[in-house]
Design an enzyme around this catalytic site. Structure first.
Site, PDB file in Angstrom:
ATOM      1  N   TRP A 152      32.968  33.385  96.035  1.00  0.00           N
ATOM      2  CA  TRP A 152      33.558  34.555  95.380  1.00  0.00           C
ATOM      3  C   TRP A 152      32.901  34.910  94.059  1.00  0.00           C
ATOM      4  O   TRP A 152      33.191  35.951  93.487  1.00  0.00           O
ATOM      5  CB  TRP A 152      35.052  34.317  95.134  1.00  0.00           C
ATOM      6  CG  TRP A 152      35.377  32.965  94.573  1.00  0.00           C
ATOM      7  CD1 TRP A 152      35.809  31.883  95.301  1.00  0.00           C
ATOM      8  CD2 TRP A 152      35.264  32.518  93.220  1.00  0.00           C
ATOM      9  NE1 TRP A 152      35.959  30.801  94.468  1.00  0.00           N
ATOM     10  CE2 TRP A 152      35.644  31.155  93.189  1.00  0.00           C
ATOM     11  CE3 TRP A 152      34.884  33.130  92.027  1.00  0.00           C
ATOM     12  CZ2 TRP A 152      35.649  30.402  92.019  1.00  0.00           C
ATOM     13  CZ3 TRP A 152      34.891  32.379  90.851  1.00  0.00           C
ATOM     14  CH2 TRP A 152      35.266  31.036  90.853  1.00  0.00           C
ATOM     15  N   LYS A 176      30.664  36.180 106.296  1.00  0.00           N
ATOM     16  CA  LYS A 176      32.047  35.859 105.926  1.00  0.00           C
ATOM     17  C   LYS A 176      32.136  35.677 104.412  1.00  0.00           C
ATOM     18  O   LYS A 176      31.705  34.665 103.868  1.00  0.00           O
ATOM     19  CB  LYS A 176      32.536  34.574 106.604  1.00  0.00           C
ATOM     20  CG  LYS A 176      34.045  34.421 106.441  1.00  0.00           C
ATOM     21  CD  LYS A 176      34.531  33.014 106.472  1.00  0.00           C
ATOM     22  CE  LYS A 176      34.626  32.355 105.135  1.00  0.00           C
ATOM     23  NZ  LYS A 176      35.548  32.960 104.156  1.00  0.00           N
ATOM     24  N   GLU A 251      23.394  26.203  99.578  1.00  0.00           N
ATOM     25  CA  GLU A 251      23.300  26.427  98.126  1.00  0.00           C
ATOM     26  C   GLU A 251      24.635  25.991  97.543  1.00  0.00           C
ATOM     27  O   GLU A 251      25.644  26.673  97.733  1.00  0.00           O
ATOM     28  CB  GLU A 251      23.062  27.917  97.826  1.00  0.00           C
ATOM     29  CG  GLU A 251      21.783  28.502  98.413  1.00  0.00           C
ATOM     30  CD  GLU A 251      20.546  28.110  97.634  1.00  0.00           C
ATOM     31  OE1 GLU A 251      20.663  27.462  96.578  1.00  0.00           O
ATOM     32  OE2 GLU A 251      19.439  28.440  98.105  1.00  0.00           O
ATOM     33  N   CYS A 285      27.182  28.717  89.504  1.00  0.00           N
ATOM     34  CA  CYS A 285      26.675  27.433  90.009  1.00  0.00           C
ATOM     35  C   CYS A 285      25.675  26.824  89.036  1.00  0.00           C
ATOM     36  O   CYS A 285      25.566  25.614  88.928  1.00  0.00           O
ATOM     37  CB  CYS A 285      26.037  27.632  91.377  1.00  0.00           C
ATOM     38  SG  CYS A 285      24.744  28.879  91.394  1.00  0.00           S
ATOM     39  N   GLU A 386      31.896  19.287  88.682  1.00  0.00           N
ATOM     40  CA  GLU A 386      31.731  20.702  88.367  1.00  0.00           C
ATOM     41  C   GLU A 386      33.089  21.304  88.004  1.00  0.00           C
ATOM     42  O   GLU A 386      34.051  21.153  88.753  1.00  0.00           O
ATOM     43  CB  GLU A 386      31.161  21.417  89.599  1.00  0.00           C
ATOM     44  CG  GLU A 386      30.816  22.859  89.353  1.00  0.00           C
ATOM     45  CD  GLU A 386      30.330  23.556  90.616  1.00  0.00           C
ATOM     46  OE1 GLU A 386      30.909  23.341  91.688  1.00  0.00           O
ATOM     47  OE2 GLU A 386      29.362  24.331  90.507  1.00  0.00           O
TER      48      GLU A 386
END
Ligand code: NAD
Length: 492
Positions: A152, A176, A251, A285, A386
């Site tokens: 997202w 998707k 990724e 990321c 993360e």
């Protein structure tokens, strides 16, 4: 206000009502509802795949000359460029990102389609060196139907990064998008449709990972999954793909080190570190979330960084002055706050942030202040996991060897930033860090012509660059007899 996509799904060129789970897109500024829609059902996924398979096998697409296929990609690029304001607003409503950032993401998506069209027109197959009287060729074929699964945080950019090379390579694609940001991908579908992509080659099917994503991964007619998202989801997809012996590109997440040496240009380093962690509210990321500062300048640098962080403008995504916008969802904001609470329980010192901003304008939104935490070792949970939010861990280091060891002592390997005036040192450290991308005296700069991807838990494979198209193709070797004589073995 821009009219939002009406919530119907794009199934093989038709706009249809979803038959799967209900999805709600909220505006992260105030929690108001953008759109309630139904995602695709597993049966609709199957239908899209069957139609994609037929459309991909059609000689009108498979046999289309590269320059003709490129023309469709150029039209998609034009369509995106002609709608930047509209896409930007839809994306900002979907994700809460600033209009400035979503406009840049849309422009980069247009650039991705244009680049992949140009790359396709200029991508040669090769004549290889023969060892007999044969013409030997290495050529490439499309893989078939690609499943593209995206997160997202930067929807149109990550969608384009998959669609453009996969279509350029002559495949069909089922995309998707993530359930928190379904509208942006549906808007992209509208633009692709208007650009004249033959019917059936693209479906955009929002829906849950469990129902839609999982069905794509398991379906026998999906030739490859191209996934961007979290490491645990990626690992699960890779396990399922192993059973099918299906190629995957992954990724995934990051916990990227940024390194400030004592000889660096301090203003450059402060600006780069701030941008690296707090732009996109840290929902990136490649966020530079572990900052290593050389011990001799540690106190002074951190003081300056904290002052600059406190001066960042937190605000409405549509306000041109805003630097830090809300996080995408209340659940995500709670998860970020949870990471900070854990760090404090582990003994971290809170240097700034650590809470939602106060004030009427923030009360209904998913805002969280840019946060800096110090005093934890590189082995602490905060430095390992993360956070995917505006949270920076700062740590001191002694010398080059120390920072290389600490930088590499992490499961991820996505990006790294280095600030120094000593170029040979920057080069040595850049080569020694196990990571996909290193920025020297800058951060978060991108070029579609430069490959991108991760090492270790940050992923498998590379996107972008001319070779990006090849990731969606199967290499094939051709041998053509030039003698006209029967093979001597047969003794004819
Ligand atoms: P996520 O892994 O939760 O979801 C990503 C996508 O996978 C979504 O579309 C989701 O619906 C789908 N999905 C979930 N479970 C699935 C399953 N079992 N089978 C198939 N599909 C499934 O990640 P997220 O929260 O949407 O995104 C944040 C993550 O993405 C972060 O870890 C971030 O680092 C990563 N990310 C990586 C890059 C990169 O290029 N390396 C870029 C952006 C984001």
């Amino acid at each position: 206000m821009t009219e939002l996509p009406d919530g119907r799904l794009y199934l093989a060129g038709d706009w249809v009502a979803g038959q799967g789970d209900e999805i709600t897109s909220y505006f992260p500024h105030d929690g108001s509802v953008n759109r309630v829609l139904c995602g695709a059902s597993a049966a609709q996924v199957d239908q899209a795949i069957a139609r994609a398979k037929a459309a991909q096998a059609d000689p009108a697409w498979r046999g289309m000359k590269p320059h003709e296929r490129a023309r469709i990609l150029y039209r998609i690029a034009d369509g995106i460029e002609g709608n930047i304001a509209r896409i930007s607003e839809i994306q900002s409503r979907d994700t809460g990102k600033t209009l400035r950032e979503t406009a840049a993401l849309a422009a980069s998506a247009a650039g991705t389609f244009r680049y992949m069209g140009a790359a396709l027109e200029t991508l040669d197959d090769t004549m290889t060196v023969p060892r007999a009287d044969t013409l030997t060729l290495s050529v490439h074929e499309p893989l078939g139907v690609i499943g593209a699964i995206t997160p997202w945080n930067s929807p149109i950019a990550s969608d384009a990064q998959k669609l453009a090379p996969a279509l350029a390579a002559g495949n069909a694609v089922i995309l998707k998008p993530a359930s928190w940001s379904p509208l942006t991908a549906l808007e992209l579908a509208r633009i692709v449709d208007q650009a004249g992509l033959p019917k059936g080659l693209l479906s955009v099917l929002p829906g849950s990972g469990r129902e839609v994503g999982n069905r794509l991964v398991e379906h026998p007619d999906i030739a490859k999954i191209s996934f961007t998202g979290g490491t645990e989801t990626g690992r699960r997809i890779a396990r399922q793909a192993a059973d099918k012996l299906m190629p995957v590109s992954l990724e995934l997440g990051g916990k990227s080190p940024t390194i400030v040496f004592e000889d660096s240009d301090i203003a450059l380093a402060v600006a780069g570190v701030l941008f690296g962690i707090f732009s996109s509210s840290g929902q990136s990321c490649i966020a530079g979330s572990r900052l290593f500062v050389q011990r001799s300048i540690y106190d002074a640098f951190v003081a300056r960084l904290v002052a600059a962080t406190k001066a960042l403008v937190v605000g409405h995504p549509f306000d041109a002055a805003t630097q830090v916008a809300p996080l995408i969802h209340p659940d995500h904001r709670d998860a970020v706050a949870g990471h900070v609470a854990q760090a404090l329980a582990d003994g971290a010192a809170l240097l700034c942030g650590g809470a939602a901003p106060e004030g009427e304008g923030f009360a209904q939104g998913n805002y969280y202040l840019p946060t800096i935490l110090a005093g934890l070792p590189n082995t602490a949970t905060l430095c390992r996991e993360e956070v995917f939010g505006p949270v920076l861990a700062v740590l001191p280091f002694d010398d080059e060897a120390d920072v290389i060891a600490q930088g590499n002592d992490n499961a991820y390997g996505l990006a790294c930033g280095i600030w120094t005036r000593d170029f040979p040192r920057a080069y040595r450290v850049a080569r020694a860090i196990t990571t996909g991308t290193v920025w020297i005296n800058t951060y978060k700069q991108f070029s579609i012509s430069t490959p991108f991807g991760g090492e270790k838990d940050a992923g498998v494979g590379r996107e972008k660059g001319r070779e990006g198209i090849r990731q969606y193709m199967a290499q094939k070797s051709l041998y053509v007899d030039l003698t006209g004589r029967p093979h001597p073995w047969a003794r004819l």
